[in-house]
Design an enzyme around this catalytic site. Structure first.
Site, PDB file in Angstrom:
ATOM      1  N   GLU A  22      -3.365  17.850 -11.798  1.00  0.00           N
ATOM      2  CA  GLU A  22      -3.754  18.318 -13.132  1.00  0.00           C
ATOM      3  C   GLU A  22      -5.226  18.665 -13.240  1.00  0.00           C
ATOM      4  OE1 GLU A  22      -1.481  16.380 -16.278  1.00  0.00           O
ATOM      5  OE2 GLU A  22      -3.131  16.822 -17.645  1.00  0.00           O
ATOM      6  N   ARG A  28       0.828  -1.239   0.000  1.00  0.00           N
ATOM      7  CA  ARG A  28       0.000   0.000   0.000  1.00  0.00           C
ATOM      8  C   ARG A  28       0.848   1.269   0.000  1.00  0.00           C
ATOM      9  NH1 ARG A  28      -3.126  -2.997   3.867  1.00  0.00           N
ATOM     10  NH2 ARG A  28      -4.854  -3.979   2.780  1.00  0.00           N
ATOM     11  N   ARG A  39      -1.598  22.692 -14.328  1.00  0.00           N
ATOM     12  CA  ARG A  39      -0.609  21.681 -14.751  1.00  0.00           C
ATOM     13  C   ARG A  39      -0.802  21.304 -16.222  1.00  0.00           C
ATOM     14  NH1 ARG A  39       1.558  16.365 -11.293  1.00  0.00           N
ATOM     15  NH2 ARG A  39       2.869  15.535 -12.956  1.00  0.00           N
ATOM     16  N   ASN A  94       1.142  20.231 -21.071  1.00  0.00           N
ATOM     17  CA  ASN A  94       0.754  19.402 -22.217  1.00  0.00           C
ATOM     18  C   ASN A  94       0.856  20.168 -23.533  1.00  0.00           C
ATOM     19  OD1 ASN A  94       0.158  17.246 -20.521  1.00  0.00           O
ATOM     20  ND2 ASN A  94      -1.912  18.020 -20.146  1.00  0.00           N
ATOM     21  N   HIS A 114       0.752  13.354 -29.269  1.00  0.00           N
ATOM     22  CA  HIS A 114       0.313  11.981 -28.980  1.00  0.00           C
ATOM     23  C   HIS A 114      -0.313  11.337 -30.213  1.00  0.00           C
ATOM     24  CE1 HIS A 114       0.087  12.811 -24.383  1.00  0.00           C
ATOM     25  NE2 HIS A 114       1.229  12.239 -24.714  1.00  0.00           N
ATOM     26  N   LYS A 170       8.801  22.851 -13.322  1.00  0.00           N
ATOM     27  CA  LYS A 170       7.911  21.700 -13.095  1.00  0.00           C
ATOM     28  C   LYS A 170       7.488  21.669 -11.625  1.00  0.00           C
ATOM     29  CE  LYS A 170       6.173  17.448 -14.169  1.00  0.00           C
ATOM     30  NZ  LYS A 170       6.270  16.247 -14.976  1.00  0.00           N
ATOM     31  N   LYS A 216       3.606  11.481 -11.410  1.00  0.00           N
ATOM     32  CA  LYS A 216       2.782  10.620 -12.274  1.00  0.00           C
ATOM     33  C   LYS A 216       3.512   9.303 -12.469  1.00  0.00           C
ATOM     34  CE  LYS A 216       0.317  13.968 -15.126  1.00  0.00           C
ATOM     35  NZ  LYS A 216       0.093  14.414 -16.519  1.00  0.00           N
ATOM     36  N   HIS A 219       1.239  18.466 -26.879  1.00  0.00           N
ATOM     37  CA  HIS A 219       1.054  17.029 -26.679  1.00  0.00           C
ATOM     38  C   HIS A 219      -0.211  16.481 -27.335  1.00  0.00           C
ATOM     39  CE1 HIS A 219       4.432  17.498 -24.041  1.00  0.00           C
ATOM     40  NE2 HIS A 219       4.387  16.255 -23.626  1.00  0.00           N
ATOM     41  N   HIS A 269       8.907  10.029 -28.104  1.00  0.00           N
ATOM     42  CA  HIS A 269       7.928  10.963 -27.551  1.00  0.00           C
ATOM     43  C   HIS A 269       8.281  12.427 -27.868  1.00  0.00           C
ATOM     44  CE1 HIS A 269       4.982  12.508 -24.755  1.00  0.00           C
ATOM     45  NE2 HIS A 269       5.926  13.180 -24.115  1.00  0.00           N
ATOM     46  N   GLU A 284      11.145  18.663 -24.654  1.00  0.00           N
ATOM     47  CA  GLU A 284      10.483  19.038 -23.393  1.00  0.00           C
ATOM     48  C   GLU A 284      11.190  20.243 -22.764  1.00  0.00           C
ATOM     49  OE1 GLU A 284       7.688  17.722 -22.446  1.00  0.00           O
ATOM     50  OE2 GLU A 284       7.584  15.790 -23.452  1.00  0.00           O
TER      51      GLU A 284
HETATM   52  N1  LIG Z   1       5.540  10.373 -15.427  1.00  0.00           N
HETATM   53  C1  LIG Z   1       5.610  11.393 -16.237  1.00  0.00           C
HETATM   54  O1  LIG Z   1       5.275  12.535 -15.866  1.00  0.00           O
HETATM   55  C2  LIG Z   1       6.115  11.200 -17.633  1.00  0.00           C
HETATM   56  C3  LIG Z   1       6.375  12.307 -18.453  1.00  0.00           C
HETATM   57  C4  LIG Z   1       6.896  12.097 -19.730  1.00  0.00           C
HETATM   58  C5  LIG Z   1       7.164  10.796 -20.156  1.00  0.00           C
HETATM   59  N2  LIG Z   1       6.898   9.741 -19.334  1.00  0.00           N
HETATM   60  C6  LIG Z   1       7.191   8.365 -19.754  1.00  0.00           C
HETATM   61  O2  LIG Z   1       8.598   8.259 -19.909  1.00  0.00           O
HETATM   62  C7  LIG Z   1       8.892   7.182 -20.812  1.00  0.00           C
HETATM   63  C8  LIG Z   1       9.958   7.624 -21.774  1.00  0.00           C
HETATM   64  O3  LIG Z   1      11.106   7.946 -21.028  1.00  0.00           O
HETATM   65  P1  LIG Z   1      12.542   8.055 -21.700  1.00  0.00           P
HETATM   66  O4  LIG Z   1      12.417   8.902 -22.907  1.00  0.00           O
HETATM   67  O5  LIG Z   1      13.480   8.420 -20.653  1.00  0.00           O
HETATM   68  O6  LIG Z   1      12.777   6.594 -22.269  1.00  0.00           O
HETATM   69  P2  LIG Z   1      13.373   5.250 -21.615  1.00  0.00           P
HETATM   70  O7  LIG Z   1      13.216   5.229 -20.160  1.00  0.00           O
HETATM   71  O8  LIG Z   1      12.741   4.133 -22.387  1.00  0.00           O
HETATM   72  O9  LIG Z   1      14.925   5.364 -21.963  1.00  0.00           O
HETATM   73  C9  LIG Z   1      15.331   5.454 -23.311  1.00  0.00           C
HETATM   74  C10 LIG Z   1      16.481   4.509 -23.610  1.00  0.00           C
HETATM   75  O10 LIG Z   1      17.665   5.032 -23.033  1.00  0.00           O
HETATM   76  C11 LIG Z   1      18.298   4.043 -22.213  1.00  0.00           C
HETATM   77  N3  LIG Z   1      18.968   4.783 -21.148  1.00  0.00           N
HETATM   78  C12 LIG Z   1      18.427   5.426 -20.104  1.00  0.00           C
HETATM   79  N4  LIG Z   1      19.348   6.118 -19.426  1.00  0.00           N
HETATM   80  C13 LIG Z   1      20.528   5.897 -20.042  1.00  0.00           C
HETATM   81  C14 LIG Z   1      21.848   6.362 -19.822  1.00  0.00           C
HETATM   82  N5  LIG Z   1      22.144   7.252 -18.881  1.00  0.00           N
HETATM   83  N6  LIG Z   1      22.820   5.909 -20.652  1.00  0.00           N
HETATM   84  C15 LIG Z   1      22.516   5.057 -21.662  1.00  0.00           C
HETATM   85  N7  LIG Z   1      21.291   4.612 -21.939  1.00  0.00           N
HETATM   86  C16 LIG Z   1      20.293   5.041 -21.145  1.00  0.00           C
HETATM   87  C17 LIG Z   1      17.189   3.133 -21.777  1.00  0.00           C
HETATM   88  O11 LIG Z   1      17.664   1.858 -21.439  1.00  0.00           O
HETATM   89  C18 LIG Z   1      16.321   3.106 -23.029  1.00  0.00           C
HETATM   90  O12 LIG Z   1      16.824   2.183 -23.947  1.00  0.00           O
HETATM   91  C19 LIG Z   1       7.573   6.816 -21.453  1.00  0.00           C
HETATM   92  O13 LIG Z   1       7.110   5.625 -20.882  1.00  0.00           O
HETATM   93  C20 LIG Z   1       6.646   7.968 -21.088  1.00  0.00           C
HETATM   94  O14 LIG Z   1       5.286   7.564 -21.000  1.00  0.00           O
HETATM   95  C21 LIG Z   1       6.395   9.921 -18.083  1.00  0.00           C
END
Ligand SMILES: NC(=O)c1ccc[n+]([C@@H]2O[C@H](COP(=O)([O-])OP(=O)(O)OC[C@H]3O[C@@H](n4cnc5c(N)ncnc54)[C@H](O)[C@@H]3O)[C@@H](O)[C@H]2O)c1
Length: 360
Positions: free
Chosen positions: A235, A119, A239, A243, A250, A225, A141, A246, A263, A183
């Site tokens: 949101e 929990r 907040r 977006n 999306h 942020k 999030k 976006h 993304h 971003e």
């Molecule tokens: N929670 C939120 O507010 C929020 C906001 C935006 C995006 N997201 C989510 O984030 C995700 C995308 O995140 P991302 O773009 O970081 O992608 P990711 O986490 O998939 O990482 C991208 C790639 O880089 C590699 N990697 C990560 N750090 C590394 C490093 N320091 N050195 C070498 N390789 C590295 C990973 O293994 C992966 O292959 C999506 O799932 C999206 O929905 C969440």
């Protein structure tokens, strides 16, 4: 000294520390029996898990490490089930910590794990991509994807700390890094014209990943942020400005087929579109709109789908925007710019304008 930013959420307030050699665990009151499960992915595990584990152990924390396969397919309920079982087998209790070490995928997955394990246990975010540093690790999030769409199961769950070691950016693949820059530009457009100008003046340092240049820019993004999240954690209002770009972004991601565009690559196209809509209905000056597109392009991002070799149908994009989970009562609402650094949310745009700006 690392830069420290506070996320002001009352009793759930926490600090983001940004610098070189920032290690996780700074918020923990070390106790004899503190346990942590470090969750990373197969790429990050090889590079940074040992260092993360050593830092926690140095604070007297007992650690277990686990890594899921890299890639979006790990953001799945089945993986949550496996991780829950691993956490229980490793002896985690209500006082334990889940450490999310990785990009946004790991942050969302391990964040959700922390929210539901027993929990709710403490969560530490250790972002290792640019996107995770400026966006996903801050704000709470968390979640996983369902076959019906992205991020459809999840929880708002704040970490107890965010530890940003800038040096991890040195190993991020170029395409992922550039995608994260979309971003960064977004924060300038929606909140801070001075930041926008700073990015314009620092393109060379940003592209060469000069950590001194990046530290100031990443810290300002986190500050924005943190400010926005403190004003509207769930949101319900402001907040939504985050977006910006976006709605079409999306849809572009979806219609191009998940995996075709990253993304941020899709958000870049979406931001250029949102600027076009802003010009049409909010008197956003044309020269500012051009500055946004020019900056995105200088940073290696495309501002039109066709510049990425994609010929996307407007009808499909329009249908995908209508199906977005943020669309309420089937009315599309956009975040639009009035000036650089100043946007309004919840804007309706005449149907004819939506298509005209896209085709233009
Ligand atoms: N929670 C939120 O507010 C929020 C906001 C935006 C995006 N997201 C989510 O984030 C995700 C995308 O995140 P991302 O773009 O970081 O992608 P990711 O986490 O998939 O990482 C991208 C790639 O880089 C590699 N990697 C990560 N750090 C590394 C490093 N320091 N050195 C070498 N390789 C590295 C990973 O293994 C992966 O292959 C999506 O799932 C999206 O929905 C969440």
């Amino acid at each position: 000294m690392p830069t420290t930013i506070k996320v002001d959420l009352g009793e759930r307030a926490y600090e983001i520390r940004i610098g070189r050699q920032v290690v996780p665990g700074f918020s923990l009151e070390t106790a004899d029996d503190l346990r942590a499960l470090i969750v990373s992915d197969s790429n990050v595990d090889k590079l940074y898990s040992e260092k993360c584990e050593a830092a926690l152990q140095a604070r007297g924390v007992e650690t277990t490490r686990t890594a899921v396969p890299a890639g979006e397919t790990s953001k799945d309920l089945k993986v949550i089930q496996q991780l829950l079982e691993e956490a229980v087998d490793a002896g985690l209790d209500r006082g334990s910590v889940v450490v999310a070490l990785g990009g946004g995928m790991v942050g969302d997955l391990a964040g959700f794990l922390a929210a539901v394990l027993l929990r709710g246990v403490k969560l530490i975010q250790v972002p290792t991509t640019l996107l995770a540093m400026v966006d996903s690790s801050v704000g709470g999030k968390t979640g996983v994807n369902l076959p019906q769409g992205k991020n459809l199961a999840g929880a708002f769950y704040q970490p107890v700390e965010v530890a940003v070691d800038l040096a991890t950016l040195e190993t991020v693949p170029e395409r992922e890094y550039v995608s994260g820059l979309a971003e960064v530009v977004k924060y300038g457009v929606v909140w801070d014209a001075v930041l926008f100008e700073q990015i314009e003046n620092s393109v060379e340092g940003i592209m060469s990943r000069d950590l001194d240049v990046l530290e100031g820019i990443i810290a300002r993004c986190c500050e924005i942020k943190a400010e926005v999240v403190s004003m509207d954690e769930r949101e319900a209002g402001v907040r939504a400005v985050l977006n910006f770009g976006h709605t079409l972004g999306h849809a572009v991601e979806n219609v191009a087929g998940y995996g075709e565009l990253l993304h941020g690559e899709a958000v870049s196209i979406g931001m250029a579109y949102a600027c076009g809509l802003s010009q049409a209905v909010k008197e956003f000056p044309e020269e500012e709109s051009k500055r946004v597109s020019a900056l995105l392009e200088r940073l290696g991002l495309a501002v039109r789908a066709r510049d990425r070799g994609l010929d996307l149908s407007w009808d499909q994009l329009r249908a995908s925007m209508a199906a977005d989970k943020k669309t309420r009562h089937s009315v599309l609402r956009f975040v639009l710019a009035e000036n650089l650094g100043s946007v309004v949310f919840g804007c309706e745009v005449p149907e004819a304008v939506l298509e005209k700006v896209f085709t233009a």
